[in-house]
Scaffold this motif. Structure first.
Motif, mmCIF file in Angstrom:
data_model
loop_
_atom_site.group_PDB
_atom_site.id
_atom_site.type_symbol
_atom_site.label_atom_id
_atom_site.label_comp_id
_atom_site.label_asym_id
_atom_site.label_seq_id
_atom_site.Cartn_x
_atom_site.Cartn_y
_atom_site.Cartn_z
ATOM 1 N N ALA A 243 3.955 -4.209 0.161
ATOM 2 C CA ALA A 243 2.616 -3.958 0.735
ATOM 3 C C ALA A 243 2.184 -2.516 0.443
ATOM 4 O O ALA A 243 1.032 -2.255 0.103
ATOM 5 C CB ALA A 243 2.638 -4.222 2.242
ATOM 6 N N PHE A 244 3.142 -1.561 0.563
ATOM 7 C CA PHE A 244 2.847 -0.160 0.260
ATOM 8 C C PHE A 244 2.453 -0.019 -1.212
ATOM 9 O O PHE A 244 1.483 0.671 -1.548
ATOM 10 C CB PHE A 244 4.079 0.715 0.563
ATOM 11 C CG PHE A 244 3.929 2.136 0.069
ATOM 12 C CD1 PHE A 244 3.229 3.071 0.807
ATOM 13 C CD2 PHE A 244 4.476 2.526 -1.154
ATOM 14 C CE1 PHE A 244 3.071 4.376 0.350
ATOM 15 C CE2 PHE A 244 4.318 3.827 -1.626
ATOM 16 C CZ PHE A 244 3.618 4.749 -0.879
ATOM 17 N N TYR A 245 3.205 -0.695 -2.075
ATOM 18 C CA TYR A 245 2.916 -0.642 -3.525
ATOM 19 C C TYR A 245 1.502 -1.141 -3.809
ATOM 20 O O TYR A 245 0.757 -0.520 -4.579
ATOM 21 C CB TYR A 245 3.968 -1.473 -4.284
ATOM 22 C CG TYR A 245 3.478 -2.095 -5.569
ATOM 23 C CD1 TYR A 245 3.266 -1.319 -6.713
ATOM 24 C CD2 TYR A 245 3.196 -3.468 -5.640
ATOM 25 C CE1 TYR A 245 2.800 -1.896 -7.889
ATOM 26 C CE2 TYR A 245 2.732 -4.041 -6.811
ATOM 27 C CZ TYR A 245 2.536 -3.252 -7.929
ATOM 28 O OH TYR A 245 2.057 -3.825 -9.089
ATOM 29 N N GLU A 246 1.127 -2.252 -3.180
ATOM 30 C CA GLU A 246 -0.221 -2.810 -3.412
ATOM 31 C C GLU A 246 -1.309 -1.812 -2.999
ATOM 32 O O GLU A 246 -2.279 -1.615 -3.719
ATOM 33 C CB GLU A 246 -0.391 -4.113 -2.612
ATOM 34 C CG GLU A 246 0.132 -5.324 -3.327
ATOM 35 C CD GLU A 246 -0.367 -6.607 -2.673
ATOM 36 O OE1 GLU A 246 -0.804 -7.500 -3.406
ATOM 37 O OE2 GLU A 246 -0.307 -6.717 -1.446
ATOM 38 N N ARG A 247 -1.125 -1.194 -1.823
ATOM 39 C CA ARG A 247 -2.117 -0.219 -1.333
ATOM 40 C C ARG A 247 -2.176 0.992 -2.263
ATOM 41 O O ARG A 247 -3.246 1.457 -2.634
ATOM 42 C CB ARG A 247 -1.760 0.234 0.087
ATOM 43 C CG ARG A 247 -1.963 -0.808 1.154
ATOM 44 C CD ARG A 247 -1.926 -0.197 2.543
ATOM 45 N NE ARG A 247 -0.696 0.506 2.838
ATOM 46 C CZ ARG A 247 0.400 -0.080 3.331
ATOM 47 N NH1 ARG A 247 0.394 -1.378 3.598
ATOM 48 N NH2 ARG A 247 1.491 0.640 3.576
ATOM 49 N N GLN A 248 -0.981 1.488 -2.636
ATOM 50 C CA GLN A 248 -0.894 2.682 -3.475
ATOM 51 C C GLN A 248 -1.508 2.441 -4.846
ATOM 52 O O GLN A 248 -2.224 3.264 -5.389
ATOM 53 C CB GLN A 248 0.586 3.086 -3.613
ATOM 54 C CG GLN A 248 0.816 4.485 -4.130
ATOM 55 C CD GLN A 248 0.252 5.561 -3.208
ATOM 56 O OE1 GLN A 248 0.423 5.503 -2.006
ATOM 57 N NE2 GLN A 248 -0.447 6.525 -3.769
ATOM 58 N N ARG A 249 -1.208 1.257 -5.388
ATOM 59 C CA ARG A 249 -1.732 0.914 -6.711
ATOM 60 C C ARG A 249 -3.263 0.853 -6.684
ATOM 61 O O ARG A 249 -3.938 1.368 -7.576
ATOM 62 C CB ARG A 249 -1.146 -0.432 -7.162
ATOM 63 C CG ARG A 249 -1.539 -0.806 -8.573
ATOM 64 C CD ARG A 249 -1.146 -2.232 -8.935
ATOM 65 N NE ARG A 249 -1.952 -2.644 -10.066
ATOM 66 C CZ ARG A 249 -1.618 -2.447 -11.330
ATOM 67 N NH1 ARG A 249 -0.487 -1.858 -11.634
ATOM 68 N NH2 ARG A 249 -2.419 -2.822 -12.308
ATOM 69 N N ALA A 250 -3.802 0.235 -5.624
ATOM 70 C CA ALA A 250 -5.261 0.127 -5.487
ATOM 71 C C ALA A 250 -5.889 1.517 -5.361
ATOM 72 O O ALA A 250 -6.926 1.809 -5.972
ATOM 73 C CB ALA A 250 -5.596 -0.724 -4.272
ATOM 74 N N GLN A 251 -5.218 2.398 -4.596
ATOM 75 C CA GLN A 251 -5.715 3.763 -4.407
ATOM 76 C C GLN A 251 -5.681 4.536 -5.731
ATOM 77 O O GLN A 251 -6.634 5.225 -6.088
ATOM 78 C CB GLN A 251 -4.836 4.462 -3.366
ATOM 79 C CG GLN A 251 -5.464 5.705 -2.774
ATOM 80 C CD GLN A 251 -4.541 6.309 -1.718
ATOM 81 O OE1 GLN A 251 -3.855 5.600 -0.981
ATOM 82 N NE2 GLN A 251 -4.507 7.622 -1.653
ATOM 83 N N ASN A 252 -4.568 4.401 -6.461
ATOM 84 C CA ASN A 252 -4.439 5.073 -7.763
ATOM 85 C C ASN A 252 -5.536 4.615 -8.730
ATOM 86 O O ASN A 252 -6.119 5.419 -9.451
ATOM 87 C CB ASN A 252 -3.075 4.797 -8.401
ATOM 88 C CG ASN A 252 -1.936 5.428 -7.625
ATOM 89 O OD1 ASN A 252 -2.181 6.168 -6.684
ATOM 90 N ND2 ASN A 252 -0.703 5.137 -7.999
ATOM 91 N N GLU A 253 -5.806 3.293 -8.717
ATOM 92 C CA GLU A 253 -6.842 2.734 -9.595
ATOM 93 C C GLU A 253 -8.205 3.308 -9.242
ATOM 94 O O GLU A 253 -8.998 3.637 -10.113
ATOM 95 C CB GLU A 253 -6.881 1.201 -9.464
ATOM 96 C CG GLU A 253 -5.878 0.500 -10.359
ATOM 97 C CD GLU A 253 -6.073 -1.016 -10.370
ATOM 98 O OE1 GLU A 253 -6.994 -1.528 -9.702
ATOM 99 O OE2 GLU A 253 -5.296 -1.688 -11.065
ATOM 100 N N PRO A 303 -8.814 2.616 -15.503
ATOM 101 C CA PRO A 303 -7.589 1.911 -15.067
ATOM 102 C C PRO A 303 -7.462 0.568 -15.777
ATOM 103 O O PRO A 303 -8.466 -0.092 -16.059
ATOM 104 C CB PRO A 303 -7.786 1.724 -13.562
ATOM 105 C CG PRO A 303 -9.231 1.925 -13.309
ATOM 106 C CD PRO A 303 -9.748 2.821 -14.401
ATOM 107 N N LYS A 304 -6.202 0.212 -16.094
ATOM 108 C CA LYS A 304 -5.962 -1.096 -16.718
ATOM 109 C C LYS A 304 -6.083 -2.141 -15.619
ATOM 110 O O LYS A 304 -5.237 -2.223 -14.742
ATOM 111 C CB LYS A 304 -4.543 -1.161 -17.321
ATOM 112 C CG LYS A 304 -4.356 -0.254 -18.516
ATOM 113 C CD LYS A 304 -3.084 -0.628 -19.270
ATOM 114 C CE LYS A 304 -1.853 -0.069 -18.610
ATOM 115 N NZ LYS A 304 -1.586 1.345 -18.886
ATOM 116 N N ARG A 305 -7.138 -2.893 -15.640
ATOM 117 C CA ARG A 305 -7.353 -3.887 -14.584
ATOM 118 C C ARG A 305 -6.494 -5.110 -14.850
ATOM 119 O O ARG A 305 -6.494 -5.645 -15.944
ATOM 120 C CB ARG A 305 -8.826 -4.338 -14.564
ATOM 121 C CG ARG A 305 -9.755 -3.179 -14.262
ATOM 122 C CD ARG A 305 -10.332 -3.304 -12.872
ATOM 123 N NE ARG A 305 -11.166 -2.169 -12.572
ATOM 124 C CZ ARG A 305 -10.915 -1.302 -11.617
ATOM 125 N NH1 ARG A 305 -9.843 -1.417 -10.887
ATOM 126 N NH2 ARG A 305 -11.722 -0.289 -11.379
#
Length: 539
Positions: A243-253, A303-305
């Motif tokens: 869940a943290f990874y998903e949030r972090q990835r979205a934020q990075n994007e 970002p690579k979508r």
């Protein structure tokens, strides 16, 4: 313990890794994520030495033991499940084999080297005891019981088990081995919810390092404390659960997109100035200086979508209020009675999830309602204007192996135009030339997606789904959950995916040896009110 240093790897024409680096340290529990075909299995194979990197190196500390579970379980037959599991327990299994040979030799009165045999037996027996060999069978049975094996199945010929149960035997071998590092490629496939919860607890208490893939987000979330993502040939590490990874990835994007947009706006402004004044001698120095500045700027990439497809349900026709009614139903298989005097009414817009241990009668209930089996006694009535869609593992076996994906869709929907069928195929993960694949070469997941696409294109108003998420990857599962969340019809389903259960159910039917219990409210309310995540398992 295990390090990837500047690893590059190409698979035919596809670049899987390009100077990628990551590490698995002692005690870490890491989830390995990435789209299908990104190279997750290749990464495992490089660690165990089945494949070599084209460049860079994979280094493993000396004396580190590694257990690797994958979906290819190989041949198993002629032994009991317990013997098969014990055979994989590392050094102790070869000591046990020698002990058995020496025991046989000691029973042979004609041997003239009996003193040597007895002496060796003493040595081997001491070593066996030192390695915990005498507790081994008990531990093997404990692991198999955790993975839902009955005593009868443990002692029966492993060759008679189905592919899914053989997978569990292969998994049990690795768990019993308790290596320093475990590599688990999709261990949650083929497991029911009770086995999943047991495995979750086992892996949480395991003190070695763990690297695993799984399509079950809830399972992943509860075990891992770090994520390694394969993304376009690189390995990105995130400290946290899925869940943290998903949030972090979205934020990075989001940040990357904002950075890209700002730079694009600045570049557009500079280019506009250059275009406007390039012909004027009075501005020549300024224009030249800006051209040089633009040449030196390091360009940001957008970002690579990840391609996420959305499937929108066409609205289903409305059914009557009573969708299915079971009255006084009795159903037996041989001497086993599954239902006796069973009553159930399913009403419009209800979404029932069916819970119960293996053999409780979950699939039988779905078959009774779908008309795939008849009750021995009592009645099953499907209501007026009900158009049913029934998904089962059996439905996947009915696909014509010689037809392509597109021909299959076209055969079911001859009136539909090519564009809409290709769009449907795309929603379920078949893009471009994939639609020309013949059904016989499809994996279990691809077959499940195709059957689901056929069923949902012209949607029924009553969906009966038996393990619809088996074989599906996280992205397809997420798409299916979103699509079904907006579905206006009625649902009855069995699933071992707790995220799927929590998101989609508003009623729970619990089948237990003590009887059948009905709960108003979905799976989340069921867990809160019973204190358990599945019948007979306490959280």
């Amino acid at each position: 313990m295990i390090r990837f240093e500047n690893v590059s790897k190409q698979n035919s024409h596809r670049i899987l890794f390009c100077e990628a680096s990551a590490a698995l340290n002692r005690g870490e529990k890491i989830g390995l994520v990435g789209p299908n075909g990104a190279g997750k299995t290749t990464l495992f194979r490089m660690i165990v030495g089945d494949e070599a990197p084209d460049d860079g190196q994979v280094s493993i500390e000396k004396l580190v033991t590694i257990g690797y579970f994958n979906q290819d379980v190989g041949e198993m037959s002629g032994r009991s499940a317990v013997a098969e599991v014990m055979d994989g327990a590392g050094p102790v299994s070869s000591v046990a084999a020698e002990l058995a040979e020496l025991e046989a030799a000691m029973c042979d009165p004609d041997r003239d080297d009996m003193d040597a045999v007895i002496e060796r037996y003493g040595e081997v027996q001491a070593r066996f005891e030192e390695l915990g060999g005498y507790e081994l069978e008990g531990r093997a049975r404990e692991v198999l019981a955790g993975l839902s094996f009955s005593q009868e199945m443990m002692d029966g010929d492993v060759g008679k088990l189905s592919g899914g149960w053989k997978m569990r035997v292969a998994l049990a071998r690795i768990l019993l081995m308790r290596p320093d590092a475990m590599l688990l490629d999709e261990p949650s496939n083929h497991l029911d919810i009770e086995s999943l919860i047991w495995l979750e607890s086992f892996l949480k208490n395991y003190d070695g390092a763990l690297l695993m893939t799984s399509h079950d987000r809830e399972f992943m979330n509860r075990i891992v404390n770090k994520i390694i993502e394969i993304d376009g040939g690189t390995l990105n590490t995130y400290s946290g659960d899925y869940a943290f990874y998903e949030r972090q990835r979205a934020q990075n994007e989001k940040q990357q997109q904002a950075q890209f947009d700002r730079q694009q706006a600045m570049l557009a402004k500079e280019i506009k100035f250059i275009e406007r004044f390039k012909a004027r001698a009075s501005h020549a120095a300024q224009v030249q200086s800006r051209v040089k500045k633009l040449d030196k700027i390091e360009r940001f990439e957008p970002p690579k979508r990840r391609q996420t497809v959305v499937f929108d349900f066409p609205p289903a026709p409305r059914s009557g209020e009573d969708v299915a009614v079971l009255r006084n139903v009795r159903k037996s298989y041989g001497s086993r009675t599954i239902y006796d005097g069973f009553d159930l009414t399913i009403r419009r817009k209800e979404r029932w999830c069916v819970m119960g241990v293996n053999g409780a009668g979950k699939s039988t209930l779905l078959k009774l309602i779908a008309g795939a089996t008849d009750p021995d006694q009592g009645t099953v009535t499907v209501g007026a204007s009900v158009k049913m869609g029934y998904f089962s593992q059996h439905a996947m076996d009915l696909l014509d192996g010689e037809k392509t994906i597109f021909e299959t869709l076209d055969g079911y929907f001859p009136q539909a135009n090519q564009g809409s069928l290709r769009a449907l195929a795309g929603c379920f993960g078949f893009s471009g030339d994939d639609v020309e694949k013949k059904c016989r070469v499809l994996s279990g997941g691809e077959k499940a997606r195709l059957v689901m696409a056929i069923m949902l294109f012209n949607p029924p108003n009553f969906l009966v789904l038996d393990e619809p998420t088996n074989h599906l990857d996280m992205d397809t599962k997420e798409m299916l959950i979103k699509a079904l969340a907006g579905y206006e019809g009625t649902m009855l389903f069995v699933s071992h995916d707790r995220h799927f259960l929590a998101e989609l159910s508003n009623r729970v039917l619990e089948l237990t040896p003590e009887g059948v219990h009905q709960y108003t409210g979905g799976y989340t309310e069921y867990v809160e009110s019973t204190g358990q995540e599945a019948p007979g398992i306490h959280s």
